[in-house]
Design an enzyme around this catalytic site. Structure first.
Site, PDB file in Angstrom:
ATOM      1  N   GLU A   1       0.862  -1.185   0.000  1.00 37.45           N
ATOM      2  CA  GLU A   1       0.000   0.000   0.000  1.00 37.45           C
ATOM      3  C   GLU A   1       0.889   1.222   0.000  1.00 37.45           C
ATOM      4  O   GLU A   1       1.863   1.298   0.761  1.00 37.45           O
ATOM      5  CB  GLU A   1      -0.897   0.072   1.244  1.00 37.45           C
TER       6      GLU A   1
ATOM      7  N   GLU B   1     -13.946   5.179  -0.968  1.00 43.06           N
ATOM      8  CA  GLU B   1     -14.845   4.207  -0.346  1.00 43.06           C
ATOM      9  C   GLU B   1     -15.611   4.881   0.795  1.00 43.06           C
ATOM     10  O   GLU B   1     -15.037   5.234   1.816  1.00 43.06           O
ATOM     11  CB  GLU B   1     -14.047   3.004   0.156  1.00 43.06           C
TER      12      GLU B   1
ATOM     13  N   LYS C   1     -15.745   3.655   4.718  1.00 45.82           N
ATOM     14  CA  LYS C   1     -14.591   3.773   5.608  1.00 45.82           C
ATOM     15  C   LYS C   1     -14.877   4.877   6.622  1.00 45.82           C
ATOM     16  O   LYS C   1     -15.856   5.625   6.498  1.00 45.82           O
ATOM     17  CB  LYS C   1     -13.332   4.073   4.797  1.00 45.82           C
TER      18      LYS C   1
ATOM     19  N   GLU D   1      -9.893   9.016   5.538  1.00 43.78           N
ATOM     20  CA  GLU D   1      -9.928   7.629   5.085  1.00 43.78           C
ATOM     21  C   GLU D   1     -10.790   7.440   3.837  1.00 43.78           C
ATOM     22  O   GLU D   1     -10.601   6.473   3.091  1.00 43.78           O
ATOM     23  CB  GLU D   1     -10.445   6.723   6.206  1.00 43.78           C
TER      24      GLU D   1
END
Length: 337
Positions: free
Chosen positions: A259, A311, A314, A319
């Site tokens: 990541e 997203e 999250k 985030e």
């Protein structure tokens, strides 16, 4: 003024493959699914193909995504759920069932490049299960006649020292498990998956971590480590883990940046679309150059950008703002793959 490496050390202290056939480093993306408005897996894979993205990392063996990846030419790192580690560590039979259910049905049509036994559980309550889970998964894959490396994914929080990178050392809490992991990976010639985010030390210590050093920019002042010079924070973080691995019995273990990325909003003044575009495009150029890192020159470091989509399930705030694309599949910013 404290050095950048010292600031990095303070930050990480506060944080709760080798593939013989590989000829060049590659860039992939993390395909996360924590959203209630994401495109179908089929559309997601079409997007990947249209943007020449040939590698993905999955946090679980999601069968809908794996089915969509069949015969696409896109390779995948596949993770186990963290909550499955204890059962996978219990015996080889359990690991064999996991492989038969989650890997074997896709192995002939999806290039699965690695299995990750959990994500960022070291140190922690689940950490002690990781070595046995890795060993059992490796035995299960061998029994299924599949040649797929097994690893685990760690955060930079496993380090207690990184100033300078050559001083990299696993923390007392992490060392017992990571010494076992390092020796296993060394024996199997498999990589360690490391989640590497220069954004976080920059965000925590902006006065001491120059933005251009975090963003791979040519204006960054090099930072010395003995005879080595570091021109970006990504390399310094990678090499701090290399140094720790050497001391833990894994001198030849390579690192995959499982990541890495930069947020576009709600993470302080540096979390912006412009900075995210600079970081990820410079990351691609750096990794693709074949230069490696100062400690491991000309050794490729594959990197997986976090993440494919924004997203919305999250945690609220930064985030939710790491995606390359909005859920409607339009670009947040352009990245040249």
């Amino acid at each position: 003024m404290k050095s950048i490496y010292a600031m990095l050390f303070v930050f990480i202290a506060c944080l709760s493959i080798t593939n013989p056939g590989r000829v060049e480093a590659a860039i992939g993306v993390n395909y996360g699914l924590l959203g209630d408005n994401l495109p179908t897996p089929a559309d997601g894979v079409k997007l990947l193909t249209s943007r020449n993205i040939t590698k993905v990392r999955l946090f679980s063996p999601n069968q809908n995504i794996l089915n969509a990846l069949k015969d696409s030419g896109i390779s995948a790192i596949v993770g186990t759920l963290n909550e499955d580690l204890q059962t996978l560590a219990s015996d080889v039979a359990t690991a064999k069932r996991w492989v038969q259910t989650n890997i074997l049905p896709f192995s002939s049509s999806v290039n699965i490049t690695c299995i990750s036994a959990g994500n960022e559980v070291i140190p922690g309550d689940l950490a002690t299960y990781v070595p046995a889970a890795m060993q059992n998964l490796d035995a299960a894959l061998t029994a299924a006649k599949l040649s797929i490396p097994v690893s685990t994914a760690i955060s930079m929080g496993v380090l207690s020292q990184s100033d300078p990178p050559s001083n990299g050392l696993f923390s007392p809490e992490s060392s017992p498990v990571l010494t076992q992991v390092a020796k296993f990976l060394q024996s199997k010639r498999s990589p360690l998956l490391v989640n590497i985010y220069p954004y976080f030390p920059r965000n925590s210590f902006p006065a001491n971590v120059p933005l251009d050093f975090a963003l791979f920019q040519d204006t960054a002042k090099p930072n010395p480590d003995g005879a080595l010079l570091y021109t970006n924070l990504f390399d310094a973080m990678v090499d701090a883990v290399h140094a720790a691995l050497e001391k833990a019995g894994g001198p030849d273990v390579e690192i995959v940046a499982a990541e890495t990325g930069w947020p576009t909003a709600e993470g302080g003044p540096d979390a912006s679309v412009a900075n995210a575009a600079i970081y990820n495009n410079n990351l691609i150029r750096h990794v693709s150059s074949g230069a490696g890192t100062p400690r491991r020159p000309r050794k490729d470091v594959d990197a997986y950008i976090f993440a494919l989509f924004n997203e919305n399930l999250k945690s609220a705030g930064v985030e939710q703002h790491w995606g390359l694309f909005y859920p409607n599949m339009t670009e947040v910013y352009h990245v040249d793959f």
